[in-house]
Design a protein around this motif. Structure first.
Motif, mmCIF file in Angstrom:
data_model
loop_
_atom_site.group_PDB
_atom_site.id
_atom_site.type_symbol
_atom_site.label_atom_id
_atom_site.label_comp_id
_atom_site.label_asym_id
_atom_site.label_seq_id
_atom_site.Cartn_x
_atom_site.Cartn_y
_atom_site.Cartn_z
ATOM 1 N N GLN A 453 -2.678 15.604 4.023
ATOM 2 C CA GLN A 453 -3.651 14.506 4.063
ATOM 3 C C GLN A 453 -3.542 13.557 2.878
ATOM 4 N N ASN A 454 -2.850 13.957 1.830
ATOM 5 C CA ASN A 454 -2.676 13.042 0.708
ATOM 6 C C ASN A 454 -1.390 12.244 0.788
ATOM 7 N N ILE A 455 -0.574 12.565 1.787
ATOM 8 C CA ILE A 455 0.695 11.852 1.882
ATOM 9 C C ILE A 455 0.511 10.590 2.704
ATOM 10 N N PHE A 456 0.894 9.500 2.127
ATOM 11 C CA PHE A 456 0.736 8.234 2.822
ATOM 12 C C PHE A 456 1.965 7.956 3.687
ATOM 13 N N SER A 457 3.133 8.252 3.131
ATOM 14 C CA SER A 457 4.340 7.948 3.878
ATOM 15 C C SER A 457 5.531 8.673 3.263
ATOM 16 N N LEU A 458 6.533 8.959 4.087
ATOM 17 C CA LEU A 458 7.784 9.508 3.569
ATOM 18 C C LEU A 458 8.857 8.461 3.821
ATOM 19 N N ILE A 459 9.538 8.043 2.780
ATOM 20 C CA ILE A 459 10.523 6.988 2.991
ATOM 21 C C ILE A 459 11.817 7.290 2.253
ATOM 22 N N GLU A 460 12.863 6.587 2.665
ATOM 23 C CA GLU A 460 14.129 6.646 1.942
ATOM 24 C C GLU A 460 14.408 5.246 1.435
ATOM 25 N N VAL A 461 14.835 5.173 0.201
ATOM 26 C CA VAL A 461 15.093 3.858 -0.380
ATOM 27 C C VAL A 461 16.498 3.866 -0.964
ATOM 28 N N GLN A 462 17.257 2.818 -0.682
ATOM 29 C CA GLN A 462 18.570 2.673 -1.301
ATOM 30 C C GLN A 462 18.363 2.512 -2.802
ATOM 31 N N THR A 476 8.946 -1.777 -3.472
ATOM 32 C CA THR A 476 8.028 -2.607 -2.704
ATOM 33 C C THR A 476 7.766 -1.876 -1.411
ATOM 34 N N PHE A 477 6.514 -1.792 -1.074
ATOM 35 C CA PHE A 477 6.135 -0.999 0.071
ATOM 36 C C PHE A 477 4.865 -1.600 0.647
ATOM 37 N N HIS A 478 4.909 -2.015 1.933
ATOM 38 C CA HIS A 478 3.757 -2.610 2.606
ATOM 39 C C HIS A 478 3.105 -3.683 1.737
ATOM 40 N N ASN A 479 3.879 -4.630 1.307
ATOM 41 C CA ASN A 479 3.328 -5.770 0.583
ATOM 42 C C ASN A 479 2.709 -5.434 -0.769
ATOM 43 N N GLU A 480 3.104 -4.310 -1.370
ATOM 44 C CA GLU A 480 2.643 -4.102 -2.740
ATOM 45 C C GLU A 480 3.706 -3.380 -3.558
ATOM 46 N N PHE A 481 3.596 -3.519 -4.838
ATOM 47 C CA PHE A 481 4.475 -2.771 -5.719
ATOM 48 C C PHE A 481 3.872 -1.401 -5.940
ATOM 49 N N VAL A 482 4.691 -0.386 -5.736
ATOM 50 C CA VAL A 482 4.203 0.963 -5.987
ATOM 51 C C VAL A 482 5.089 1.565 -7.064
ATOM 52 N N PRO A 483 4.488 2.049 -8.153
ATOM 53 C CA PRO A 483 5.308 2.631 -9.212
ATOM 54 C C PRO A 483 6.039 3.881 -8.716
ATOM 55 N N LEU A 484 7.285 4.003 -9.090
ATOM 56 C CA LEU A 484 8.093 5.137 -8.657
ATOM 57 C C LEU A 484 8.321 6.059 -9.844
ATOM 58 N N LEU A 485 7.996 7.330 -9.640
ATOM 59 C CA LEU A 485 8.202 8.298 -10.705
ATOM 60 C C LEU A 485 9.046 9.447 -10.189
ATOM 61 N N GLU A 514 -5.249 4.300 -4.856
ATOM 62 C CA GLU A 514 -4.061 4.300 -5.691
ATOM 63 C C GLU A 514 -2.892 4.943 -4.952
ATOM 64 N N LYS A 515 -1.773 4.241 -4.953
ATOM 65 C CA LYS A 515 -0.579 4.846 -4.385
ATOM 66 C C LYS A 515 0.433 5.044 -5.500
ATOM 67 N N ILE A 516 1.146 6.164 -5.457
ATOM 68 C CA ILE A 516 2.326 6.273 -6.291
ATOM 69 C C ILE A 516 3.468 6.825 -5.450
ATOM 70 N N ALA A 517 4.672 6.445 -5.819
ATOM 71 C CA ALA A 517 5.855 6.934 -5.111
ATOM 72 C C ALA A 517 6.504 7.992 -5.988
ATOM 73 N N THR A 561 -2.655 16.413 -5.674
ATOM 74 C CA THR A 561 -2.251 15.018 -5.764
ATOM 75 C C THR A 561 -3.106 14.180 -6.724
ATOM 76 N N PRO A 562 -4.433 14.316 -6.700
ATOM 77 C CA PRO A 562 -5.209 13.499 -7.661
ATOM 78 C C PRO A 562 -4.760 13.704 -9.115
ATOM 79 N N THR A 563 -4.425 14.938 -9.462
ATOM 80 C CA THR A 563 -3.951 15.187 -10.819
ATOM 81 C C THR A 563 -2.622 14.495 -11.075
ATOM 82 N N LEU A 564 -1.735 14.533 -10.082
ATOM 83 C CA LEU A 564 -0.441 13.848 -10.238
ATOM 84 C C LEU A 564 -0.650 12.360 -10.487
ATOM 85 N N VAL A 565 -1.564 11.769 -9.714
ATOM 86 C CA VAL A 565 -1.807 10.334 -9.863
ATOM 87 C C VAL A 565 -2.360 10.046 -11.266
ATOM 88 N N ASP A 566 -3.272 10.917 -11.714
ATOM 89 C CA ASP A 566 -3.798 10.771 -13.075
ATOM 90 C C ASP A 566 -2.687 10.834 -14.107
#
Lengths: 712, 178
Positions: A453-462, A476-485, A514-517, A561-566
């Motif tokens: 339920q905390n997963i928004f999406s699974l993607i592959e990025v070049q 860039t994901f759905h019209n926003e910048f999402v920080p990638l860690l 909040e989204k993070i990748a 997940t909330p802790t990861l985002v923090d």
């Protein structure tokens, strides 16, 4: 309906002694740390529960004492009164007095009058309070218990009692289960048979070379059939056993409806209660945990949500208010709603209260959307009803409700409200806590799990599509910048070898808005699994929500997940050196250009901000077109960067509006968007933008160069 | 055995006098009661826990690492469906880490404060020992050990230091929460 009051008394005594214990413990800690807000909240909650329960059992003497004590704690909590050891002594005496009353209740079924001297001491502390409040409070104490008849007095208790340790199971379900058990036993017998066969093959091996292989082959085939058969049985057994723990929501809803009637009667309001979806089933564990939050929400709805009859008439509404409690299934979730058709939550009242109680600053409020502001009612120490009443108390509750739902039930709670039309509290709950959908990932040679339920999406990025903005990775994901860690780095796991991949697997997680990748090495599996809790002493380890066991007996941590985002946010904040140089540049360069960044995504705003600041610009943020326009009118900026798709006012409209003003008629306006179509670009230019940057090919140099060129 | 409340002890002198008091109590208490002990080794040093606190002894089973956990915590194991943590006693008592885990065992300890696995180098034996033969702990004890040692016995040529698991777990739990 005859209810044995004794049963409730026993429970009340047990529960109250628990709470007194908590109060005692808390009080001694408070001595050491008198400013601990959480501690005062805990004291307040303990005494609040005693007050509520005693009121229902018509133990007015206890209610009076608890209520008074609660008043004092409320002043302590709001900061009106400071803790002193003299005050601590009075609190302790009061607590002891209530403990004595509870002992009376245990022995005789009723409590003695509160000690006059202690009550006077509490009154003296409260003296500063306005007398009207005082009398109102008193009135409620007296009225409520008289109007509530004894049998209904146990209603709230019943809400909890119904879901006690006993489970009622249909006989047919139990029969099925037993039949399945029989099957498992006989299937096990077959395995014993196979064991004999393989021993036989072993013993005669080599004596008859031709048939050995054939025998082994037959054995393998039989064993495989058995294993398959066994697996089916196990799965069926598991699901049947879990079903037995499922209970219909009506178990909570029906007592809830009675509670609505009871509360409305004691408040003198006319209320009807409608129930929908009571047949939907939830795991007993969830039902257990649901009853407390429901009690709070219902009391709130009747007391704070619905207006008094006269007020309703004046507003042209039916005199009778309506509470709707409903449930509907939504994929793997159940959506429970408590809706009232009252006055709605007043934004202004919420803002005022939040400011008065210093829960947020004016600047913080300014940056929030209406919905975010309404959701501030979940903060500890918040209450919207101007008058303190005995029914729903003072906002102890909603913060507890939220925590219960988030932490204990893995769910979500949201509130929405329209002025004049009412409010709705929405609870999204997983069907069961027993089995959850788990995604297993591999990172640096270790496996970890995420609850679905905390997963928004699974993607592959070049790899070449990963952006590097201000030394931070982002996608860039759905019209926003999402920080990638990198998940390994975030968890502090060292990678043995440098990864050099063309494609990066990414798990995008979302908590609140909040989204993070998170970069992982491989997506392994997605399974329904039983989450086992960590031992109690490890609960402070907030990074791990629990463990699951895989088929080959391996334990895997489920990441919280909330802790990861923090943690991600903290990591991003850990760039003091950069921050400092920026400030330095700002200080030495008073001519620094001031840029307004308008985007509805927090991440995007922050990323653009850090890019710009890294290049010495001064940045102000706005979260939609209207907000941007307001800020642009107030301050004179040197340039504006705006997104296109935003709520309330989009970027094209903003651009047009700015161009119509004298101030911004000729200043640079840059549109940054994920809309790559030619038509959109043309629209942007027609609106008057000077440049149009597509987020997909966003490069920080591109932005900076464009900006520099435009600013000259 | 009398309680040794370490939370109130602040200096070595206090510790020693408290210790003294403790020893006296033992002498007065001359019941021929037997104390059962689980004797194990750490880096060739012999130690023991009272067996009433040790629920079972497991041979080395794979331990799963927990992200973000303190260094003294090896990870978690699955014991018949329950998750138990595994504390490295070496790390807790300031020994270096164990390289060869072939003979290593995990004791499942349980006290009022908490329940957890404890990794030790080897388990030597489980013995019953007369209370009267338990001596005061050696005065050469390193300071970090003083609060958790209740006594010592002589077993085959080895001095076996008896550790107070109740106290150890209590401190450990408080350390995790603080």
């Amino acid at each position: 309906m005859a209810i044995d009051i004794k049963k409730f008394i026993a429970r009340f005594v047990e529960e109250s002694r628990d709470n007194i214990q908590k109060f005692d413990d808390g009080l001694s800690q408070l001595e050491n740390d008198p400013n601990d807000k959480e501690l005062i909240n805990a004291l307040f909650r303990a005494i609040h529960t005693i007050k509520g329960s005693s009121r229902m059992l018509k133990l007015t003497n206890v209610t009076d004492a608890a209520h008074k004590l609660e008043d004092v704690l409320d002043q302590l909590r709001s900061g009106d009164k400071a803790y002193s050891s003299a005050l601590g002594e009075i609190l302790q005496n009061s607590c002891d007095m209530i403990a004595g009353q509870i002992d009376d209740v245990h022995e005789t079924g009723n409590a003695s009058k509160p000690d006059a001297a202690i009550m006077k001491a509490l009154d003296d502390i409260l003296e500063n309070e306005t007398p009207t409040d005082e009398t109102e409070t008193q009135e409620e104490v007296e009225v409520a218990p008289e109007e509530v008849a004894a049998p209904e007095g146990g209603e709230e208790k019943e809400l909890k009692l119904k879901t006690s340790d006993m489970v009622r199971v249909q006989r047919s379900k139990l029969d099925e289960l037993i039949k399945l058990m029989g099957e498992v036993v006989s299937s096990h017998g077959r395995l014993h048979q196979r064991l004999k066969v393989v021993k036989n093959i072993e013993r005669h091996y080599g004596q008859d070379g031709v048939t050995d292989l054939q025998k082994l082959h037959d054995f393998g085939r039989d064993l495989r059939d058995d294993v398959f058969h066994q697996q089916l049985l196990m799965e069926e057994l598991h699901s049947k056993a879990l079903i037995m723990r499922m209970l219909p929501l009506s178990v909570v809803f029906e007592p809830a409806a009675r509670l609505v009637r009871e509360v409305s009667r004691s408040l003198g309001k006319k209320v009807t209660c409608k129930i929908k979806g009571g047949e939907i089933e939830l795991d007993r564990q969830m039902i257990d945990k649901l009853s407390d939050p429901m009690v709070h929400l219902i009391r709130n709805a009747v007391d704070h949500g619905l207006e008094a009859s006269e007020e309703r008439k004046a507003a042209g509404k039916s005199e009778t208010g309506e509470i709707q409690i409903s449930a509907q299934q939504d994929g793997g979730w159940v959506l429970v709603e408590v809706r009232d058709n009252g006055a709605g939550i007043s934004l202004e009242a919420v803002k005022k209260k939040v400011l008065d109680k210093k829960l947020k600053t004016e600047e913080e409020l300014e940056a929030m959307t209406d919905k975010q502001i309404i959701n501030l009612i979940f903060l500890p120490g918040f209450s919207t009803s101007a008058m303190i009443t005995d029914i729903s108390g003072r906002g102890v509750g909603l913060d507890v409700v939220k925590r219960n739902i988030l932490d204990d039930m893995q769910g979500r709670i949201d509130v929405d409200s329209k002025a004049g039309e009412g409010s709705v509290f929405q609870l999204r709950l997983p069907l069961s806590l027993a089995v959850m959908r788990i995604l297993l990932v591999d990172v640096a040679g270790q496996s970890f799990g995420f609850t679905a339920q905390n997963i928004f999406s699974l993607i592959e990025v070049q790899t070449e599509d990963i952006l590097l903005v201000a030394e931070r990775k982002a996608i860039t994901f759905h019209n926003e910048f999402v920080p990638l860690l990198d998940l390994a780095q975030l968890l502090g796991i060292e990678r043995k070898e440098k990864e050099n991949k063309k494609v990066q697997h990414i798990v995008v997680v979302q908590v609140q808005n909040e989204k993070i990748a998170l970069g992982v090495d491989a997506l392994n599996d997605e399974l329904d699994m039983v989450i086992k809790p960590l031992p109690d002493h490890l609960l402070s380890l907030s990074l791990v929500a629990g463990m699951v066991m895989t088929g080959n007996n391996e334990l895997i941590s489920i990441l919280h997940t909330p802790t990861l985002v923090d943690m991600a946010a903290r990591q991003a904040g850990d760039r003091p050196s950069q921050e400092l140089t920026n400030e330095g540049e700002d200080a030495t360069g008073p001519t620094a250009h001031h840029v307004l960044v308008v985007d509805d995504s927090l991440n995007t705003r922050e990323i653009e901000k850090s890019v710009l600041e890294a290049h010495g610009y001064q940045v102000t943020l706005a979260e939609d077109g209207q907000d941007g326009l307001n800020k642009a009118m107030r301050t004179s900026f040197d340039a504006v960067l705006t997104d296109v798709e935003m709520p309330i006012m989009d970027g094209f409209t903003l651009t047009k509006a700015l161009r119509e003003t004298d101030q911004y008629a000729h200043l640079p306006i840059i549109i940054i968007t994920s809309r790559a179509k030619e038509a959109d670009k043309r629209r942007g230019m027609e609106a008057g933008a000077d440049a149009y940057i597509v987020k997909g090919d966003f490069e920080q140099n591109n932005l900076i160069n464009t900006l520099q060129a435009l600013l000259g | 055995m009398s309680d040794l409340d370490t939370s109130e002890i602040s200096s070595i002198n206090d510790i020693l006098s408290a210790k003294q008091h403790n020893t006296n109590a033992d002498v007065v208490d001359v019941d021929e009661t037997l104390v059962k002990l689980v004797v194990f080794t750490l880096d060739k040093n012999w130690y023991a826990f009272p067996s009433e606190n040790i629920k079972e002894v497991l041979s080395d089973i794979p331990v799963s690492v927990l992200p973000g956990c303190p260094a003294s915590l090896e990870g978690v194991i699955n014991v018949r469906g329950d998750i138990e943590s595994v504390i490295s006693l070496r790390s807790l008592l300031n020994y270096g880490s164990l390289t060869d885990t072939a003979n290593s065992r995990i004791l499942i300890g349980a006290t009022e404060a908490m329940r957890s696995g404890i990794r030790v180098d080897t388990v030597e034996e489980i013995i019953a020992f007369s209370q009267t033969n338990i001596k005061a702990p050696p005065s050469t004890l390193p300071t970090h050990m003083v609060p958790i040692v209740t006594g010592a016995i002589q077993l085959k040529n080895h001095t076996v230091t008896i550790l107070d698991l109740e106290k150890m777990f209590e401190n450990y739990r408080d350390g995790l929460q603080g």
